[in-house]
Design a protein around this motif. Structure first.
Motif, short mmCIF file in Angstrom:
data_model
loop_
_atom_site.label_atom_id
_atom_site.label_comp_id
_atom_site.label_asym_id
_atom_site.label_seq_id
_atom_site.Cartn_x
_atom_site.Cartn_y
_atom_site.Cartn_z
N ASN A 275 0.86 -1.17 0.00
CA ASN A 275 0.00 0.00 0.00
C ASN A 275 0.90 1.22 0.00
O ASN A 275 1.27 1.75 1.05
N LEU A 276 1.25 1.66 -1.20
CA LEU A 276 2.29 2.68 -1.33
C LEU A 276 1.95 3.96 -0.58
O LEU A 276 2.80 4.54 0.10
N LYS A 277 0.71 4.37 -0.69
CA LYS A 277 0.31 5.63 -0.08
C LYS A 277 0.56 5.62 1.44
O LYS A 277 1.13 6.55 1.99
N GLU A 278 0.15 4.51 2.03
CA GLU A 278 0.31 4.41 3.48
C GLU A 278 1.78 4.31 3.86
O GLU A 278 2.24 4.96 4.80
N VAL A 279 2.51 3.51 3.10
CA VAL A 279 3.94 3.35 3.39
C VAL A 279 4.65 4.69 3.26
O VAL A 279 5.47 5.07 4.10
N LEU A 280 4.31 5.45 2.21
CA LEU A 280 4.95 6.75 2.02
C LEU A 280 4.63 7.70 3.16
O LEU A 280 5.49 8.46 3.61
N LYS A 281 3.39 7.62 3.62
CA LYS A 281 3.01 8.49 4.74
C LYS A 281 3.90 8.19 5.95
O LYS A 281 4.43 9.09 6.59
N ASN A 282 4.08 6.91 6.21
CA ASN A 282 4.93 6.53 7.33
C ASN A 282 6.37 6.99 7.14
O ASN A 282 7.03 7.44 8.08
N ILE A 283 6.84 6.87 5.91
CA ILE A 283 8.20 7.28 5.61
C ILE A 283 8.38 8.78 5.86
O ILE A 283 9.31 9.21 6.53
N VAL A 284 7.43 9.56 5.34
CA VAL A 284 7.52 11.01 5.51
C VAL A 284 7.45 11.39 6.98
O VAL A 284 8.27 12.17 7.48
N ASP A 285 6.48 10.81 7.68
CA ASP A 285 6.30 11.14 9.09
C ASP A 285 7.52 10.81 9.93
O ASP A 285 7.83 11.48 10.91
N SER A 286 8.22 9.75 9.54
CA SER A 286 9.32 9.28 10.38
C SER A 286 10.58 10.12 10.25
O SER A 286 11.52 9.95 11.01
N GLY A 287 10.60 11.02 9.27
CA GLY A 287 11.77 11.88 9.13
C GLY A 287 12.84 11.35 8.20
O GLY A 287 13.98 11.82 8.23
N VAL A 288 12.50 10.39 7.38
CA VAL A 288 13.45 9.90 6.38
C VAL A 288 13.87 11.04 5.47
O VAL A 288 13.07 11.91 5.14
N LYS A 289 15.16 11.07 5.05
CA LYS A 289 15.66 12.20 4.28
C LYS A 289 15.83 11.91 2.80
O LYS A 289 15.88 12.82 1.98
N GLY A 290 15.97 10.62 2.46
CA GLY A 290 16.17 10.30 1.05
C GLY A 290 15.62 8.94 0.69
O GLY A 290 15.54 8.05 1.55
N ILE A 291 15.21 8.80 -0.55
CA ILE A 291 14.68 7.53 -1.02
C ILE A 291 15.34 7.17 -2.35
O ILE A 291 15.37 8.00 -3.27
N LEU A 292 15.86 5.96 -2.42
CA LEU A 292 16.36 5.44 -3.69
C LEU A 292 15.28 4.51 -4.23
O LEU A 292 15.03 3.45 -3.66
#
Lengths: 207, 207
Positions: free
Chosen positions: B155-172
């Motif tokens: 579930n990309l949308k949900e996963v992305l939300k978690n990624i953004v909220d957690s403070g991740v700085k970069g995505i490959l």
DNA sequence: AATTTCTTGTTAACATTTTAACAATATATG
DNA sequence: CATATATTGTTAAAATGTTAACAAGAAATT
């Protein structure tokens, strides 16, 4: 037809097409450069320039006919006959790719994967998995065109020899090993550690 | 220190270092630009130019001191504190990377991988594998900096939300999905199908 | 001691890629 | 009908990346 398109353009055309194929043309038959640009997150001028290079004209008011554009991109970047892919080493990435290719009448087809483990056929994919030891005979028999290399724990020298002998034309290399192959073979290297360290450089606050 | 190095140079510096670390400096303490260039399969001028940009001087006759150069590259491209990586989806690629990082006193460290399957700890790697459902809590707890995304069946949308909220700085990003994240997050997209179709274009004979 | 040879550091030229600018033009609008 | 608006196609400019050229200088050789 000559291969006179810039590499960057070829790559983008492929991406445009994939995005365009996701659009329901019964609802919207045309798309404007700025709309596609928005979807691709690139500059609209880029789209117009790329399409100019393949001589595709849009309607000055309606924009570009999506179906015609998809066809025109194919004429320009697809090869005549299907090209066969094989993975050396494979995981989620290969499975994801396999599902992308499925039912997409692509000119690229994954026909085999090689792994360290014996007898590891995966019923979720529709290509065959072989142990790496069988690489020589399979490459020959299947007439593989392109290799995707992600596995490092192999006898690289021997594997490369088999690849070269079998007539493979291109290798997409995800390992950091240097591939010593003749110039006729097109090698595209992707160094993940390099990319990650670059990412790290631009995301970390250095003070 | 400012981030004024060109992206391409940062990537190459990372690659130089990795190659240099493979050299036994007890035997050869110095290397010439053309020697390193040969190993990297690039132009010698490139090496000299890149090293100029980080103000590293070589001996006019002995060449560049390998240990000093490795250190200097680190000063320029490494971040101060270790950065933590997590994989979403993982296979041979992740295992290969993990073994690259091991014992390399890198500033990058793989600390977690997320998979679809439950309880899939792999004893061949030294990071923990979690089911994707645990992503929220793990990202927070482990303070992940960089995500490597190779899995599409989520579930990309949900996963992305978690990624953004957690403070991740970069995505490959290795998937062809478009990642809708704020500009603060540095996204590096690698579209494999695009690369393959480009490879196909330049390797196939079109007539 | 003079000459040759080699390598770095640096600048300039070249190539490629990206973006901006704008004329041409068709539709819509007042 | 004239004007405003919007979009393509194309050229020019800007930015980025790569390669060539060469002066300066150190060691080796004659």
């Amino acid at each position: 037809m000559e291969k006179n398109l810039p590499p960057a353009t070829v790559e983008r055309l492929s991406n445009y097409r994939r995005k365009l194929k996701g659009i329901n043309t019964e609802e919207t038959a045309y798309i404007h450069s700025h709309q596609l640009a928005h979807l691709m997150r690139i500059n609209p001028a880029h789209i117009r320039r790329d399409l100019m290079l393949i001589n595709f004209s849009g309607d000055i008011h309606k924009g570009y006919n999506i179906e015609n554009l998809i066809a025109k991109i194919g004429e320009n970047i697809d090869c005549i006959r299907k090209q066969k892919l094989a993975f050396i080493g494979i995981g989620d990435l290969g499975r994801a790719l396999a599902s992308e290719f499925k039912n997409k009448d692509s000119k690229l087809e994954i026909v085999a994967a090689f792994r360290l483990e014996e007898n590891l056929n995966d019923e979720s994919v529709d290509f065959k998995c072989y142990p790496i030891s069988k690489i020589k005979q399979v490459l020959k028999k299947e007439e593989i065109d392109i290799i995707v290399l992600t596995l490092t724990k192999i006898n690289l020298k021997e594997v490369l020899k088999n690849i070269v002998d079998s007539g493979v034309k291109g290798i997409l290399n995800f390992t950091s090993a240097h591939l010593d192959v003749p110039d006729e073979i097109y090698v595209e290297n992707y160094d993940m550690i390099g990319k990650l360290e670059k990412l790290s450089y631009f995301t970390s606050c250095k003070d």
